[in-house]
Every structure is written in structure tokens, then in C-alpha cells.
Design a protein around this motif. Structure first.
Motif, PDB file in Angstrom:
ATOM      1  N   ARG A   1      31.182  38.363  43.338  1.00  0.00           N
ATOM      2  CA  ARG A   1      29.893  38.558  44.007  1.00  0.00           C
ATOM      3  C   ARG A   1      28.899  37.421  43.768  1.00  0.00           C
ATOM      4  N   TYR A   2      28.895  36.845  42.591  1.00  0.00           N
ATOM      5  CA  TYR A   2      27.884  35.835  42.255  1.00  0.00           C
ATOM      6  C   TYR A   2      28.210  34.477  42.887  1.00  0.00           C
ATOM      7  N   THR A   3      29.466  34.066  42.792  1.00  0.00           N
ATOM      8  CA  THR A   3      29.863  32.735  43.272  1.00  0.00           C
ATOM      9  C   THR A   3      30.562  32.767  44.631  1.00  0.00           C
ATOM     10  N   ARG A   4      30.983  33.961  45.087  1.00  0.00           N
ATOM     11  CA  ARG A   4      31.775  34.148  46.315  1.00  0.00           C
ATOM     12  C   ARG A   4      33.161  33.514  46.194  1.00  0.00           C
ATOM     13  N   GLU A   5      33.614  33.308  44.954  1.00  0.00           N
ATOM     14  CA  GLU A   5      34.972  32.793  44.747  1.00  0.00           C
ATOM     15  C   GLU A   5      35.985  33.811  45.256  1.00  0.00           C
ATOM     16  N   GLU A   6      37.055  33.317  45.855  1.00  0.00           N
ATOM     17  CA  GLU A   6      38.020  34.184  46.529  1.00  0.00           C
ATOM     18  C   GLU A   6      39.402  34.095  45.900  1.00  0.00           C
ATOM     19  N   ILE A   7      40.097  35.235  45.890  1.00  0.00           N
ATOM     20  CA  ILE A   7      41.505  35.302  45.533  1.00  0.00           C
ATOM     21  C   ILE A   7      42.230  35.971  46.701  1.00  0.00           C
ATOM     22  N   VAL A   8      43.299  35.342  47.178  1.00  0.00           N
ATOM     23  CA  VAL A   8      44.076  35.891  48.292  1.00  0.00           C
ATOM     24  C   VAL A   8      45.524  36.037  47.836  1.00  0.00           C
ATOM     25  N   ILE A   9      46.032  37.268  47.868  1.00  0.00           N
ATOM     26  CA  ILE A   9      47.398  37.547  47.402  1.00  0.00           C
ATOM     27  C   ILE A   9      48.185  38.199  48.535  1.00  0.00           C
ATOM     28  N   LYS A  10      49.304  37.595  48.904  1.00  0.00           N
ATOM     29  CA  LYS A  10      50.175  38.193  49.917  1.00  0.00           C
ATOM     30  C   LYS A  10      50.972  39.315  49.241  1.00  0.00           C
ATOM     31  N   VAL A  11      50.843  40.532  49.754  1.00  0.00           N
ATOM     32  CA  VAL A  11      51.521  41.690  49.162  1.00  0.00           C
ATOM     33  C   VAL A  11      52.611  42.199  50.102  1.00  0.00           C
ATOM     34  N   GLU A  12      53.519  42.975  49.536  1.00  0.00           N
ATOM     35  CA  GLU A  12      54.656  43.466  50.314  1.00  0.00           C
ATOM     36  C   GLU A  12      54.224  44.393  51.433  1.00  0.00           C
ATOM     37  N   ASN A  13      53.262  45.247  51.149  1.00  0.00           N
ATOM     38  CA  ASN A  13      52.766  46.192  52.150  1.00  0.00           C
ATOM     39  C   ASN A  13      51.419  46.739  51.713  1.00  0.00           C
TER      40      ASN A  13
ATOM     41  N   SER B   1      31.953  27.437  46.547  1.00  0.00           N
ATOM     42  CA  SER B   1      32.129  28.468  45.522  1.00  0.00           C
ATOM     43  C   SER B   1      32.796  27.903  44.271  1.00  0.00           C
ATOM     44  N   ASN B   2      33.732  26.979  44.454  1.00  0.00           N
ATOM     45  CA  ASN B   2      34.394  26.376  43.298  1.00  0.00           C
ATOM     46  C   ASN B   2      33.405  25.718  42.342  1.00  0.00           C
ATOM     47  N   ASP B   3      32.357  25.094  42.902  1.00  0.00           N
ATOM     48  CA  ASP B   3      31.360  24.425  42.064  1.00  0.00           C
ATOM     49  C   ASP B   3      30.669  25.427  41.147  1.00  0.00           C
ATOM     50  N   LEU B   4      30.244  26.554  41.731  1.00  0.00           N
ATOM     51  CA  LEU B   4      29.535  27.562  40.945  1.00  0.00           C
ATOM     52  C   LEU B   4      30.478  28.287  39.995  1.00  0.00           C
ATOM     53  N   PHE B   5      31.707  28.519  40.454  1.00  0.00           N
ATOM     54  CA  PHE B   5      32.675  29.227  39.624  1.00  0.00           C
ATOM     55  C   PHE B   5      33.005  28.415  38.370  1.00  0.00           C
ATOM     56  N   LYS B   6      33.170  27.105  38.547  1.00  0.00           N
ATOM     57  CA  LYS B   6      33.479  26.253  37.396  1.00  0.00           C
ATOM     58  C   LYS B   6      32.322  26.259  36.393  1.00  0.00           C
ATOM     59  N   GLU B   7      31.088  26.266  36.898  1.00  0.00           N
ATOM     60  CA  GLU B   7      29.940  26.324  36.002  1.00  0.00           C
ATOM     61  C   GLU B   7      29.974  27.588  35.143  1.00  0.00           C
ATOM     62  N   GLN B   8      30.407  28.691  35.737  1.00  0.00           N
ATOM     63  CA  GLN B   8      30.502  29.934  34.984  1.00  0.00           C
ATOM     64  C   GLN B   8      31.639  29.887  33.977  1.00  0.00           C
TER      65      GLN B   8
ATOM     66  N   ILE C   1      43.488  28.650  34.516  1.00  0.00           N
ATOM     67  CA  ILE C   1      42.544  29.250  35.474  1.00  0.00           C
ATOM     68  C   ILE C   1      42.098  28.210  36.489  1.00  0.00           C
ATOM     69  N   LEU C   2      41.789  26.997  36.018  1.00  0.00           N
ATOM     70  CA  LEU C   2      41.345  25.935  36.914  1.00  0.00           C
ATOM     71  C   LEU C   2      42.419  25.594  37.934  1.00  0.00           C
ATOM     72  N   ASP C   3      43.681  25.554  37.467  1.00  0.00           N
ATOM     73  CA  ASP C   3      44.791  25.256  38.371  1.00  0.00           C
ATOM     74  C   ASP C   3      44.969  26.349  39.407  1.00  0.00           C
ATOM     75  N   PHE C   4      44.793  27.581  39.003  1.00  0.00           N
ATOM     76  CA  PHE C   4      44.956  28.703  39.935  1.00  0.00           C
ATOM     77  C   PHE C   4      43.943  28.629  41.071  1.00  0.00           C
ATOM     78  N   PHE C   5      42.719  28.247  40.743  1.00  0.00           N
ATOM     79  CA  PHE C   5      41.666  28.145  41.752  1.00  0.00           C
ATOM     80  C   PHE C   5      41.537  26.749  42.353  1.00  0.00           C
ATOM     81  N   ASN C   6      42.453  25.862  41.960  1.00  0.00           N
ATOM     82  CA  ASN C   6      42.459  24.502  42.496  1.00  0.00           C
ATOM     83  C   ASN C   6      41.130  23.795  42.242  1.00  0.00           C
ATOM     84  N   ILE C   7      40.626  23.939  41.018  1.00  0.00           N
ATOM     85  CA  ILE C   7      39.363  23.313  40.618  1.00  0.00           C
ATOM     86  C   ILE C   7      39.688  22.092  39.778  1.00  0.00           C
TER      87      ILE C   7
END
Length: 356
Positions: free
Chosen positions: A210-222, A330-337, A349-355
Motif C-alpha cells: 500500500r505505501y510504495t505500490r510495489e507489486e508481486i505477480v505469481i502465475k498460479v495453477e488455478n 515503486s522500486n525506488d520507494l521500496f528500496k528505501e524501505q 529480496i532485491l533480486d526478486f524485485f529486480n532492484i
């Protein structure tokens, strides 16, 4: 002697006006002056009106009207100052091309401006860019090409009474009011999207901080509770002991894929459920879904989409220049946190978010 016609649209110069003055005072007619300068008679007529002044005859002491080249030049220069400035982009075709390419990739005009930056020695405002698009100055780009090219629809009035909610779910009303202020980090919203209504087995789990609007997208089976639980458990395993330093609460809707509240609680993250039919209570998540839909269009099958495509969409959203953040992403703010948190495996964590 044949006089070469004056190019159409060419303005009179200072030297031209001196010649007009000499010919006019010598008694030549407007037609003769026009022939001499290679222009039309109406052009001479209009020019004479601009430069007519009152002058005193030194012998008779009588005022008479005559053409003065200096007065006409002064008037022309004054009129020129009223012209607007030329295009800021000038002939910078590389800048225009870069902006057009960004928009074709799903960036809004503002985001495209911020993404290109000052790389080509020029940077225009959002309002100017929209004007350029309207005037057709950006190749292959119209309002129809923009990610959101339609007028916003008015929100329907929401009924004040809340619909019944499953009593076993923890209501959003129990969530701390501080979270609503968006002043604290670590509070996430979660949703899932599908491609087609028939393709329930083609789903993505999406999470928004909510604060940084950082996103995680996971492809799920269903789109089921079991698949969602499995995806969240794998995410916690990937983050390890850092998971509960980044995830404090989760806000979700009442979809069947989120029915297992105990599974979320088992992650050590309290889950809060929105009121049924109130998606705006996950506003950040819904807005990020609009960006995600540029990669997973509604109505198009996700059958051939993989986690690779989901990760690419995630990086696109997290690197997207935001007007609310003055052009930062969002990456800029997320890294600051993250820099303020004592993480066990920060690089993971940085690698996961490509920061970087």
C-alpha cells in the motif's frame, strides 16, 4: 526586365521596405511596386497601410501621409513578438520516436516522459505531450493508442448498508486505522485475475504494497484456495525469515480463492477481508491491476502465459514512473524501505524485485 516571382509566404525584409519607400516616394503605383518586388498588389497595399505616417512638408508646412520603411519595420517586429514559441521538441526526431515507442509499450504519456527523461536534451510537460498527441505530432500515436484513452466513468453510488459477510472472516473494520493513512510500510492488498471467464485455470495472484505500490505477480495453477495457499507458502519459503519483516498485514476480497483465512494466519500475517462488493477498499491493488492488464488483457487466454511473463509484468509495474511519486517508481520507494530493515538476505529480496 522579368522579375522573378516572390516565394509565397515570404515576409518583407528591412531592405524590401527601403525599396518600397523609395518607389512610393518616386510616384510609382502599387502595381508597379509589386512588379518590381515580384509580389502581388494586395501585399503592397497591406504593407503601405502598416507603414503610413503623418509627415510635415518643410516648405508648405502642411501635414501629409507617406510610407516610412522604419515605421513599417517597427510595426512588423512588434507583431512578431505576439507569435507563440515554436515547438519545444523542435526537430528532435529521436526524442519523438522514443516517446512513441514507450507509449506503444504500455506507458502513459507522463510515464513515457519520465522514462525517456533528458536523454535527448529535451523534456516536455505532460500537458504539452497530450497536446502534441492531439495534434498528431507523435507518429502512430493517438488518444486511442493510450493505455487509458477513454473518459473516466462516474462511480455508482454505493449503498450505505453492507451486504452480509462470512462471519468466519476477519473484517476490514478490525484493521488498524493507521493502515488507512498509508504512512507505514508492509501492508499488502491481494487479488487474482483471470484471462477469460471460461479459463478459471489460467490465473495470476497479484499483491500490492500500500505505501510504495510495489507489486508481486505469481502465475498460479488455478483460481482456488489450495493454489493460493501453495503460492503464498512458496513465497514465504523464498523470502525465508525476511518474509515477516516485509509482510505485516494482508487485505483481500471474499473470492473463493481466499476462503482459507487460517492459511494466511499460518504465515504469521493477519488477513482482513473487504466488504463484499467494495473493491475500492483495495484501491491500490485495483489500480495496479490496470497496469497488469496491459500484459494480460481481459478476455484473452492466459493458457500460454508462464511465470516468466508474470515476472516481466511485475518488473514493468515496479519500474513504472508514477506521477504520485513525482516521476519516481515503486522500486525506488521500496528500496528505501528495505534499507531501513535489518534483513537476513537482502540481496535475495532485491533480486526478486529486480532492484539494482
Amino acid at each position: 526586365m522579368l522579375i522573378e516571382p516572390r516565394p509565397k509566404g515570404k515576409h518583407f525584409t528591412k531592405d524590401d521596405r527601403v525599396r518600397i519607400e523609395a518607389l512610393y516616394k518616386a510616384g510609382h503605383t502599387q502595381r508597379e511596386i509589386a512588379q518590381e518586388l515580384g509580389c502581388t498588389q494586395p501585399a503592397i497595399c497591406y504593407e503601405l497601410k502598416k507603414g503610413i505616417i503623418d509627415q510635415l512638408d518643410g516648405e508648405t508646412w502642411i501635414m501629409y501621409k507617406t510610407y516610412d520603411a522604419y515605421a513599417a519595420q517597427q510595426y512588423a517586429e512588434y507583431q512578431y513578438t505576439a507569435h507563440g514559441n515554436g515547438l519545444k521538441i523542435g526537430s528532435n526526431h529521436d526524442y519523438v520516436k522514443a516517446i512513441g515507442e514507450c507509449i506503444s509499450m504500455g506507458y502513459s504519456p507522463y510515464a513515457a516522459i519520465e522514462k525517456v527523461g533528458n536523454a535527448y536534451g529535451v523534456k516536455v510537460s505532460k500537458q504539452t505531450m497530450y497536446r502534441y498527441i492531439a495534434e498528431g505530432l507523435i507518429p502512430d500515436t493517438t488518444y486511442k493508442n493510450l493505455p487509458v484513452g477513454h473518459r473516466k466513468k462516474r462511480k455508482k453510488k454505493v449503498e450505505s448498508t453492507m451486504r452480509s459477510q462470512c462471519v468466519t472472516h476477519r473484517s476490514i473494520e478490525r484493521r488498524s486505522k493507521i493502515i488507512m493513512m498509508r504512512d507505514t510500510f508492509g501492508h499488502w492488498e491481494i487479488d487474482s485475475i483471470i484471462g477469460t471467464s471460461e479459463g478459471k485455470n489460467e490465473s495470476c495472484l497479484v499483491m500490492t504494497e500500500r505505501y510504495t505500490r510495489e507489486e508481486i505477480v505469481i502465475k498460479v495453477e488455478n483460481k482456488t484456495a489450495d493454489a493460493t495457499t501453495k503460492a503464498m507458502q512458496e513465497l514465504k519459503q523464498k523470502f525465508g525469515d525476511d518474509f515477516n519483516k516485509i509482510f505485516f498485514t494482508i487485505t483481500l476480497d471474499n473470492g473463493s480463492e481466499f476462503a482459507n483465512q487460517n492459511a494466511f494466519d499460518a504465515l504469521g500475517v493477519p488477513a482482513f477481508y473487504c466488504h463484499p462488493g467494495h473493491p475500492y477498499e483495495r484501491g491500490s491493488n485495483e489500480n495496479n491491476n490496470k497496469l497488469l492488464r496491459r500484459h494480460f488483457p481481459k478476455g484473452q487466454s492466459m493458457k500460454h502465459k508462464t511465470q516468466y511473463h508474470a515476472t516481466q509484468a511485475q518488473h514493468f509495474i515496479n519500474g513504472y514512473p508514477r506521477e504520485m511519486f513525482n516521476g519516481r517508481c515503486s522500486n525506488d520507494l521500496f528500496k528505501e524501505q528495505l534499507d531501513q530493515i535489518d534483513l537476513y538476505n537482502k540481496q535475495n529480496i532485491l533480486d526478486f524485485f529486480n532492484i539494482n
